[in-house]
Design a protein around this motif. Sequence first.
Motif, PDB file in Angstrom:
ATOM      1  N   SER A  60      -1.003   8.925   2.815  1.00  0.00           N
ATOM      2  CA  SER A  60      -2.206   8.131   2.983  1.00  0.00           C
ATOM      3  C   SER A  60      -2.914   8.592   4.254  1.00  0.00           C
ATOM      4  O   SER A  60      -2.280   9.153   5.164  1.00  0.00           O
ATOM      5  N   ASP A  61      -4.211   8.356   4.320  1.00  0.00           N
ATOM      6  CA  ASP A  61      -4.981   8.774   5.487  1.00  0.00           C
ATOM      7  C   ASP A  61      -4.460   8.124   6.763  1.00  0.00           C
ATOM      8  O   ASP A  61      -4.495   8.738   7.839  1.00  0.00           O
ATOM      9  N   GLU A 118       0.815  -1.199   0.000  1.00  0.00           N
ATOM     10  CA  GLU A 118       0.000   0.000   0.000  1.00  0.00           C
ATOM     11  C   GLU A 118       0.852   1.254   0.000  1.00  0.00           C
ATOM     12  O   GLU A 118       1.956   1.288   0.553  1.00  0.00           O
TER      13      GLU A 118
END
Length: 114
Positions: free
Chosen positions: A59-60, A45
């Motif tokens: 990314s969050d 990811e």
Amino acid sequence: VQLVESGGGLVPPGGSLRLSCAASGFTFSTYAMRWFRQAPGKEREFVAIIRSSGNTQYSDSVEGRFTISRDNARNILDLHMDNLQPEDTAVYFCNTFFGVQNYWGRGTQVTVSA
């Protein structure tokens, strides 16, 4: 193109680590650089990107805790990670891309555990 990550290790929850990626074989300053991670049993990811302009995006899941930076004079990409949590445990990979061609380092293991 060669990307070599370093700086991983074992850290307790709430701790900090700084990962580095030494880049060579291309004009480092002109390309965006990214960090990805892959936890056991999960897909790789996206974590963060820093563009040649210096603009960054996260990314969050890491926003506000991780900071990506680059040293164009030394061809080094860094990832400073604060307030690490067990869910951050993964192998972290340095990445760059030229069009559709991706280049990856071998990764460095980060383990967050008490």
